[in-house]
Design a protein around this motif. Structure first.
Motif, short mmCIF file in Angstrom:
data_model
loop_
_atom_site.label_atom_id
_atom_site.label_comp_id
_atom_site.label_asym_id
_atom_site.label_seq_id
_atom_site.Cartn_x
_atom_site.Cartn_y
_atom_site.Cartn_z
N GLN A 48 0.85 -1.19 0.00
CA GLN A 48 0.00 0.00 0.00
C GLN A 48 0.89 1.23 0.00
O GLN A 48 2.10 1.13 0.16
CB GLN A 48 -0.94 0.00 1.21
N THR A 49 0.30 2.39 -0.21
CA THR A 49 1.09 3.62 -0.26
C THR A 49 1.59 3.97 1.14
O THR A 49 0.99 3.58 2.15
CB THR A 49 0.25 4.77 -0.83
N TRP A 50 2.70 4.74 1.17
CA TRP A 50 3.32 5.10 2.46
C TRP A 50 4.14 6.35 2.27
O TRP A 50 4.76 6.56 1.21
CB TRP A 50 4.21 3.96 2.94
N VAL A 51 4.15 7.22 3.29
CA VAL A 51 4.94 8.45 3.26
C VAL A 51 5.63 8.61 4.60
O VAL A 51 5.01 8.42 5.67
CB VAL A 51 4.07 9.69 2.97
N GLY A 52 6.92 8.97 4.59
CA GLY A 52 7.64 9.23 5.82
C GLY A 52 8.99 9.85 5.53
O GLY A 52 9.49 9.82 4.40
N THR A 53 9.58 10.45 6.57
CA THR A 53 10.91 11.07 6.44
C THR A 53 11.89 10.30 7.32
O THR A 53 11.68 10.19 8.53
CB THR A 53 10.88 12.55 6.85
N VAL A 54 12.94 9.77 6.71
CA VAL A 54 13.87 8.86 7.38
C VAL A 54 15.17 9.59 7.71
O VAL A 54 15.63 10.44 6.93
CB VAL A 54 14.15 7.64 6.48
N ASP A 55 15.73 9.27 8.86
CA ASP A 55 16.98 9.89 9.30
C ASP A 55 18.09 9.64 8.28
O ASP A 55 18.41 8.50 7.95
CB ASP A 55 17.38 9.32 10.66
N GLY A 56 18.68 10.72 7.77
CA GLY A 56 19.70 10.61 6.73
C GLY A 56 20.97 9.93 7.21
O GLY A 56 21.60 9.18 6.46
N ASP A 57 21.37 10.18 8.45
CA ASP A 57 22.59 9.56 8.96
C ASP A 57 22.44 8.04 9.08
O ASP A 57 23.38 7.28 8.81
CB ASP A 57 22.97 10.16 10.32
N ASP A 58 21.25 7.58 9.50
CA ASP A 58 21.01 6.14 9.56
C ASP A 58 21.11 5.52 8.18
O ASP A 58 21.68 4.42 8.00
CB ASP A 58 19.62 5.87 10.15
N LEU A 59 20.57 6.21 7.18
CA LEU A 59 20.63 5.69 5.81
C LEU A 59 22.07 5.62 5.31
O LEU A 59 22.47 4.65 4.66
CB LEU A 59 19.78 6.56 4.89
N ARG A 60 22.86 6.65 5.60
CA ARG A 60 24.26 6.64 5.16
C ARG A 60 25.01 5.45 5.76
O ARG A 60 25.84 4.82 5.10
CB ARG A 60 24.95 7.94 5.56
N THR A 61 24.72 5.14 7.02
CA THR A 61 25.38 4.01 7.67
C THR A 61 24.99 2.70 7.01
O THR A 61 25.80 1.76 6.92
CB THR A 61 25.00 3.98 9.16
N ALA A 62 23.76 2.61 6.51
CA ALA A 62 23.26 1.37 5.92
C ALA A 62 23.69 1.19 4.47
O ALA A 62 23.61 0.07 3.94
CB ALA A 62 21.74 1.34 5.99
N LEU A 63 24.15 2.24 3.80
CA LEU A 63 24.41 2.16 2.36
C LEU A 63 25.41 1.08 1.96
O LEU A 63 25.18 0.38 0.96
CB LEU A 63 24.89 3.53 1.85
N PRO A 64 26.54 0.88 2.64
CA PRO A 64 27.48 -0.18 2.20
C PRO A 64 26.83 -1.56 2.15
O PRO A 64 27.10 -2.35 1.24
CB PRO A 64 28.60 -0.10 3.25
N THR A 65 25.96 -1.85 3.13
CA THR A 65 25.28 -3.14 3.13
C THR A 65 24.26 -3.22 2.01
O THR A 65 24.16 -4.23 1.30
CB THR A 65 24.59 -3.37 4.48
N VAL A 66 23.49 -2.15 1.83
CA VAL A 66 22.46 -2.13 0.80
C VAL A 66 23.08 -2.27 -0.58
O VAL A 66 22.57 -3.01 -1.45
CB VAL A 66 21.65 -0.82 0.90
N ARG A 67 24.20 -1.61 -0.81
CA ARG A 67 24.81 -1.59 -2.14
C ARG A 67 25.27 -2.99 -2.58
O ARG A 67 25.33 -3.28 -3.78
CB ARG A 67 26.01 -0.64 -2.13
#
Length: 363
Positions: free
Chosen positions: A182-201
């Motif tokens: 279903q649709t969803w909207v939210g704002t996610v902490d940018g620093d948390d995302l940066r930390t996760a990027l190596p794993t996601v990539r």
């Protein structure tokens, strides 16, 4: 200085925000000895000149600075003080990042968390690149934490990532491998995302799941990553985009050539002079020819009797150009005081708005 000009410990405590017990401790440690101690009663008295040192001591301890470093800051020169403060803040930031990583791992390890709402399934490298590109438009602004976040809008056909630092706005749309529940909207902490990027990539497919206070990035065997939601409301970027109006001039230029010109440009501001012959990069208050780049200029400004010019902070324009996709970028202009749209000439799913700065001289 006479006794009448000195402050008893209670009065001094009120002036500095330190408790009487803290003042006694700092006196005994040698950091802040009283100006005078009554030899009979043992009462401690402080001078008005000590208020600044005591206040600085309190502030340094409030940011958890060790006593030995506090003494070095209070007694050191200006350069040493700045260096010590910067080093301490950097250590705090590193410790906070490590704590977030450990907490995320514990959330995953302490029992399998209940599955969240699936909002997208995306290729890991594509998602990581898109997040990294859009996060370039974030900023850590005191009092406005939402500017450090990535706004995510998950629809039935696409997922849109948006970030803004008030001077730039970047947005990119991705088509998920599988439709969301279903649709969803939210704002996610940018620093948390940066930390996760190596794993996601490094993961072929990543499931993005929404939970009450964040999102989970579910990977295959590499460790899931939790990213917090920011509670503040994201700026109404859709209204701003809708009010932009049509572009009057379009410039298509080679991305690498434009970046080189900006890298070699002296000063904090840059003027783009547009004419039918191309794009000229020069200082804002300099009428002499600058770095001329071959460019295609179309729209209402061509042909022009002179030139069209628009001014930018280099720190705003450079990252907007550098994150564009493809070998050529398009700049859509609406006037010297209106946002400029910057996007790839052949891939339009990443779009950045850059806000120009006023010119001191009329164009």
């Amino acid at each position: 200085m006479t006794r009448s000009e000195l402050m008893p410990i209670g009065v001094f405590a009120q002036h500095t925000g330190l408790t009487a017990s803290a003042l006694r401790f700092y006196a005994d440690s040698g950091l802040l000895p009283p100006a005078e101690t009554d030899p009979v009663s043992g009462y401690r008295y402080y001078s008005p000149a000590q208020v600044a040192r005591a206040t600085a001591l309190r502030q340094l301890r409030e940011i958890s600075m060790p006593l030995a470093t506090v003494e070095a800051v209070l007694d050191g020169g200006a350069e040493a003080r700045i260096r010590l403060l910067d080093d301490h803040v950097a250590r705090i930031a590193d410790d906070a990042a490590a704590a977030r990583r450990t907490a995320a791992a514990l959330k995953s390890a302490l029992g399998a968390p209940a599955p969240g709402l699936l909002i997208a399934t995306l290729r890991g490298p594509v998602l990581a690149d898109a997040v990294e590109q859009v996060l370039s438009a974030t900023a850590h602004e005191p009092g406005i934490p939402v500017l450090a976040g990535l706004h995510i809008e998950a629809g039935h056909e696409a997922i849109t990532l948006t970030a803004t630092d008030r001077y730039r706005l970047s947005t990119r749309t991705l088509v998920p491998e599988r439709p969301p529940e279903q649709t969803w909207v939210g704002t996610v902490d940018g620093d948390d995302l940066r930390t996760a990027l190596p794993t996601v990539r490094r993961d072929a497919l990543v499931r993005v799941e929404a939970v009450p206070h964040g999102i989970w990035l579910r990977t295959t065997g590499r460790g899931d990553r939790h990213c917090r939601l920011l509670p503040e409301e994201f700026p109404d970027h859709r209204q701003m985009l809708a009010s932009l109006g049509e572009a009057t001039t379009r410039v298509t230029v080679a991305k690498d050539a434009l970046l080189r010109a900006l890298e070699e440009h002296p000063g904090e501001r840059v003027a783009l002079h547009l004419c039918a012959q191309g794009l000229d990069i020069r200082p804002p208050d300099d009428d002499r020819p600058g770095t001329r780049l071959p460019a295609t200029v179309t729209g209402g400004a061509v042909p022009v009797p002179h030139t069209v010019q628009i001014h930018f902070e280099t720190t705003t324009l450079y990252p907007a150009v550098s994150t564009a996709l493809g070998p050529d970028v398009m700049l859509d202009l609406r006037g010297p005081d209106r946002p400029v749209t910057i996007r790839s000439a052949d891939r339009g799913d990443l779009t950045t708005l850059a806000m120009p700065v006023p010119s001191h001289h009329p164009a």
